[in-house]
Design a protein around this motif. Structure first.
Motif, short mmCIF file in Angstrom:
data_model
loop_
_atom_site.label_atom_id
_atom_site.label_comp_id
_atom_site.label_asym_id
_atom_site.label_seq_id
_atom_site.Cartn_x
_atom_site.Cartn_y
_atom_site.Cartn_z
N MET A 262 2.00 -9.05 0.34
CA MET A 262 2.74 -8.21 1.27
C MET A 262 4.11 -8.82 1.57
SD MET A 262 -0.28 -7.33 4.00
CE MET A 262 -1.84 -6.62 3.43
N LEU B 258 0.08 2.70 6.52
CA LEU B 258 1.40 2.14 6.80
C LEU B 258 2.46 3.23 6.87
CD1 LEU B 258 3.31 -0.30 7.20
CD2 LEU B 258 3.68 -0.24 4.73
N ILE B 259 2.51 4.06 5.83
CA ILE B 259 3.63 5.02 5.80
C ILE B 259 3.51 6.02 6.94
CG2 ILE B 259 2.60 6.68 4.17
CD1 ILE B 259 6.26 5.51 4.09
N THR C 148 -8.05 11.86 -6.86
CA THR C 148 -8.75 12.46 -5.73
C THR C 148 -7.79 13.26 -4.86
OG1 THR C 148 -10.39 10.68 -5.71
CG2 THR C 148 -10.13 11.93 -3.67
N MET D 5 -6.65 6.92 2.31
CA MET D 5 -5.77 7.18 1.17
C MET D 5 -4.62 6.17 1.11
SD MET D 5 -5.76 11.33 1.03
CE MET D 5 -4.80 11.65 2.51
N GLU D 6 -4.82 5.02 1.76
CA GLU D 6 -3.78 3.99 1.81
C GLU D 6 -2.46 4.55 2.35
OE1 GLU D 6 -3.69 2.07 -2.05
OE2 GLU D 6 -5.54 0.99 -1.59
N LEU D 7 -2.59 5.45 3.31
CA LEU D 7 -1.39 6.00 3.93
C LEU D 7 -1.20 5.47 5.35
CD1 LEU D 7 -1.64 9.70 2.63
CD2 LEU D 7 -0.13 7.89 1.82
N GLU E 195 0.83 -1.21 0.00
CA GLU E 195 0.00 0.00 0.00
C GLU E 195 0.87 1.26 0.00
OE1 GLU E 195 -2.90 -0.43 3.14
OE2 GLU E 195 -4.06 -1.84 1.94
N LEU E 196 1.97 1.19 -0.71
CA LEU E 196 2.85 2.35 -0.81
C LEU E 196 2.78 2.98 -2.20
CD1 LEU E 196 5.94 1.05 1.21
CD2 LEU E 196 4.19 2.67 1.97
N TYR F 207 -0.82 13.12 5.96
CA TYR F 207 0.35 12.63 5.22
C TYR F 207 1.53 12.49 6.20
CZ TYR F 207 -2.25 13.93 1.02
OH TYR F 207 -3.20 14.02 0.05
N PRO F 208 2.58 11.76 5.79
CA PRO F 208 3.73 11.60 6.70
C PRO F 208 4.22 12.94 7.27
CG PRO F 208 3.98 10.14 4.82
CD PRO F 208 2.75 10.96 4.56
N LYS G 134 -3.42 -2.21 8.36
CA LYS G 134 -3.57 -3.66 8.51
C LYS G 134 -2.46 -4.21 9.39
CE LYS G 134 -5.74 -4.15 3.97
NZ LYS G 134 -5.76 -2.73 3.52
N LEU H 103 0.09 -6.22 7.56
CA LEU H 103 1.03 -5.44 6.75
C LEU H 103 2.14 -4.87 7.64
CD1 LEU H 103 1.89 -4.15 4.07
CD2 LEU H 103 0.23 -2.32 4.48
N MET I 246 -12.02 7.82 -0.08
CA MET I 246 -10.85 8.57 -0.54
C MET I 246 -11.17 10.06 -0.57
SD MET I 246 -9.66 6.17 -3.72
CE MET I 246 -9.34 4.41 -3.46
N ASN J 63 -7.10 4.47 6.83
CA ASN J 63 -6.51 4.05 5.56
C ASN J 63 -7.23 4.59 4.33
OD1 ASN J 63 -4.21 2.70 4.75
ND2 ASN J 63 -5.36 0.88 4.12
N LEU K 3 0.63 5.04 -3.58
CA LEU K 3 0.36 6.48 -3.60
C LEU K 3 1.56 7.28 -3.10
CD1 LEU K 3 -1.56 8.89 -4.01
CD2 LEU K 3 -2.19 8.65 -1.61
N ALA L 215 -9.25 12.70 1.69
CA ALA L 215 -8.41 13.72 1.05
C ALA L 215 -8.90 15.13 1.38
CB ALA L 215 -8.38 13.51 -0.46
N LEU M 238 -7.52 7.14 -6.66
CA LEU M 238 -6.88 7.69 -5.45
C LEU M 238 -5.94 8.83 -5.82
CD1 LEU M 238 -6.31 7.60 -2.42
CD2 LEU M 238 -4.67 5.76 -2.84
N ALA N 270 -7.82 17.25 -4.24
CA ALA N 270 -7.93 17.87 -2.92
C ALA N 270 -6.77 18.84 -2.67
CB ALA N 270 -7.94 16.79 -1.84
#
Lengths: 513, 513
Positions: A273, B200-201, A235, B196-198, A197-198, B169-170, B229, B232, B273, B194, A200, B277, A232, A239
């Motif tokens: 994964m 994990l990061i 979007t 924006m599927e961010l 899931e990295l 975001y990170p 997850k 993950l 999303m 999750n 993006l 966002a 994604l 934004a």
């Protein structure tokens, strides 16, 4: 600024074998006419390959003409460099001049020099040329490739870094961009995968670091764990005030692929994964995941074995068939529902015939055989040991032995604790060289070692009505195994419960008791 | 080093109403006994609330005792600060002392001071105390909260930043950590979503920046788009050499929740999303997504209206029912399959009764009415205009008008081009104040305005056999609307095709022609 390339049809084709319905294709191109995506990669061009590959693997002229009539975007096709030589460029590409704007070339860095020769031929035919160079996480250690990198300058208009394993982090994207920039001055692109899931964050990082073009696919449809999701990326950029567009158009095309996703189930999962995080090739994982008899557990076990050197493998004693009791035949038990439905009859048949051994190809029906007095053999492929344990709890039948595939087992070795002293392996699968790690192959090889004239079979029901692709695949494998067995042995195969396998002779368990 | 907290049961409960099967729970705790996760958050403790909420919303003592017997991990429950005062702490928590190690408090930063008072009571009872402070993306602008931050020091053992909108975001994680650290010296935690599927990061960034604890859930199960997850996070940390564990245990628990996911379908999608966002609350999105009659399109339209100020809304003329032709009754057409099955009979019935108006609650069956000479009204809720367009192409019936819900419409306004001059809105839904934006409410209000004595209905078939939760919900809504209609009007409701709605009087279309 940067451009976006959507490659849903090309990369999603790994799931549909490059066929998409006319309606899907129409919705796709009409929606993108309203979206801020500059390039659409629609498929491959290829010399004829063995086996059926669909419309978007070959992209013949009428298909591209049809697309051209639907789309106001720049169209792209890709060539697999490993299968295409410089002399193929003209016959493959001349017919599509005027229909396609850009030709990309998927390149293993080991073949980079050869790819440059091909690229120059493509350029002569008037196309924009893109390089999609794979395995970016390995580049830093490929000296020859790095030395050849400057050749890209004249040959390609854009140079893509492909995160083939889905294993790179934002910092890796930054480092690789710096590495390439230190060797050659060329616009860069990034094609990410989504195992961790990295997709993006890596792509946003690539844009931040000045990449001129990035790839995405609708719903992330693409080989293995798939790609960054186009919806994604759009979007998020919307934004951030960088793009404006019609969300209804986006939503319409997302809906269509969301429905497809429920059927094909692309996207990340634990095996992907693991392969991503450890930079293992996804091709194997995708094949394993699509087979019903490999559980996630077995696949992860196999992946760990690959990444950590077979730690999970050890030799077992070979079963000495000469020292086993003398049987007159065996009953092979498959995983279909009929053995449970007819368990009383099967139990009676076995009680009447104590010299018939029971060989469980699958442990699924093992519980129905708990009380039979006959000797039983449990074939344990991959994760099957866990299933056996969960079927029986911790009281396995006394007259039971486990049979495992020949060493080394790519899916590893798991034996229930209570069976540890009764576990053996086969030395070789002799009657076939296909699907040798399947349940059926192990069970039939076991029976073969005993040297019977005929074999009884239950629970190979086959399928009726609508079946899934996985069921179809399993069915076809069994068909091929049965045919190999019949061709290479003299042994008669008699199914005593209903079966749709025409390779088996059909009788009834009720005629035998 | 840092600890991991898994909160699958607590956060996943938003999908299951906090009930999980005994088998799921057993697999969950047994698997985690073999995984490097220190804390398991199992649910809420709460004063009695209205409506049914399951086992893991209240976590009564016997449930926690059972969990304790299964698990060797530190157990955690969470309190919703908005519903729990300091004086509730003792009655809620004293009974579970010794069973639970940590009590977390979910806190709106606006109530931070009040939460600190509660926290001190919790601490007195001997628990570790965690603060889960929501809406981290808004903190920088909340002066009072920032001023109160130092109060956390004595009150909590760990201070979590919660990315409630799934929109950070990170770099935001880094900035927020720096902001908190500038105010108070306390161990920090991070709970990511999750959208924006961010997940994990952001979590890896939080760890890198020194967070002492992070949250995750198996398969990301959790409110709305869900969480990072657990599988993950563990896989990535394993590949980085930071953790080692039994992948089989992980895989077993992932399998169980993967099956649940296919039913409940948590995870991100285009509406989530968009909400992430743009930092919009997910509660609405989750409610909308779970209703069958809101398409993704309508939801995105509504989200855009929320974030960009109703740009997609405009007033339509009210339909002047007095100026419409005089009808003796109306036929309301629902979206069930029966109108197509009996289309010949329905067409004949309408030809024989030209003074019956046709009101389409759903456009699904509109095509079957293409040739009827009667006046037709199409109720367009949310995305229904697109459906009408796709059903009819661009040739809608001449005698057709569109009826839209009262202004302002939260799902926006879409009218097919060809109908733009024939589109009207209702002034008010009068017969009910529930589900006023549903197809059925619009259709029945339209009929009500005409002032008939009885109404004919087709296509409200209801459901047979196993039905999904969404179907059940739609069925219940219709039941409530029918009952409100019967209670507040004198109008007879006659279904002419099969129906399982007991509120409708059942006759046969074949008795009417």
């Amino acid at each position: 600024m940067f451009n976006i390339l959507d490659c849903t049809l090309r990369d999603g084709g790994y799931y549909t074998n490059w066929d998409f319905s006319k309606e899907t294709v129409k919705t796709y191109f009409e929606a993108f006419n309203h979206l801020p995506v500059e390039y659409l990669e629609v498929g491959y061009r290829s010399n004829p390959m063995k086996g059926y590959l669909g419309e978007y693997f070959y992209c013949p002229v009428p298909v591209l003409q049809q697309i051209k009539s639907l789309s106001n975007k720049k169209l792209v096709i890709i060539l697999n460099e490993k299968d295409v030589r410089a002399e193929d460029a003209e016959p493959l590409l001349k017919p599509i001049a005027g229909l396609v704007d850009m030709v990309r070339i998927a390149i293993d860095p080991k073949n980079f020099e050869r790819a440059v020769v091909l690229a120059k031929e493509v350029k002569k035919l008037g196309f924009e040329v893109g390089f999609n160079v794979m395995y970016m996480s390995t580049w830093a250690s490929q000296k020859e490739f790095l030395d050849n990198l400057p050749l890209a300058a004249g040959a390609a208009d854009i140079f893509y870094m492909v995160d083939s394993f889905g294993g790179v982090y934002p910092q890796d994207v930054r480092d690789t961009i710096a590495l390439v920039k230190s060797k050659v001055d060329i616009p860069l692109g990034f094609h990410g995968h989504n195992n961790m899931e990295l997709g993006l964050i890596n792509t946003l990082t690539a844009i931040e670091e000045g990449c001129a073009m990035v790839d995405a696919t609708i719903t992330g449809m693409g080989r293995g764990a798939g790609n960054l999701k186009t919806e994604l990326l759009l979007t998020v950029l919307n934004a951030q005030g960088k793009l404006d567009f019609d969300f209804n158009a986006l939503s319409r095309v997302v809906d269509v692929f969301t429905d497809l996703q429920k059927y094909y189930e692309w996207g990340t999962n634990l095996p992907y994964m693991v392969s991503g995080a450890n930079s293992l090739p996804q091709k194997n994982v995708m094949e394993w995941v699509s087979k019903r008899y490999y559980s996630f557990n077995s696949i992860i076990r196999a992946l760990n074995n690959t990444s950590k050197g077979q730690q999970d493998n050890f030799r077992l004693p070979l079963l000495d068939f000469k020292k086993e009791p003398v049987f007159k035949s065996a009953l092979i038990v498959g995983g279909g529902p009929s053995p449970v439905e007819h368990s009383d009859a099967i139990e009676l048949f076995l009680k009447n015939n104590p010299k018939i051994a029971v060989i469980h190809a699958s442990s699924k029906n093992a519980m129905s055989f708990k009380n039979v007095p006959n000797q039983q053999y449990f074939c344990l492929v991959g994760n099957e040991g866990y299933r056996l344990e969960s079927v029986f709890g911790y009281s396995v039948p006394k007259k039971g032995k486990c049979i495992l595939p020949p060493y080394p087992r790519k899916m590893g070795t798991y034996i229930p604790d209570s069976m540890k002293d009764n576990a053996y392996e086969l030395s070789k699968i002799r009657f076939t060289d296909q699907f040798t790690d399947s349940h059926t192959a192990i069970a039939f090889q076991t029976a073969l070692e005993f040297g019977f004239k005929s074999l009884y079979i239950v629970g190979y029901d086959g399928y009726n009505g609508v079946i899934s692709e996985k069921e179809q695949e399993l069915f076809n494998e069994n068909v091929q195994l049965f045919e190999a067995f019949k061709k290479n042995t003299e042994i008669e195969l008699i199914s005593l419960t209903r079966t749709s396998y025409k390779q088996l002779e059909s009788q009834s368990i009720y005629s035998q008791i």
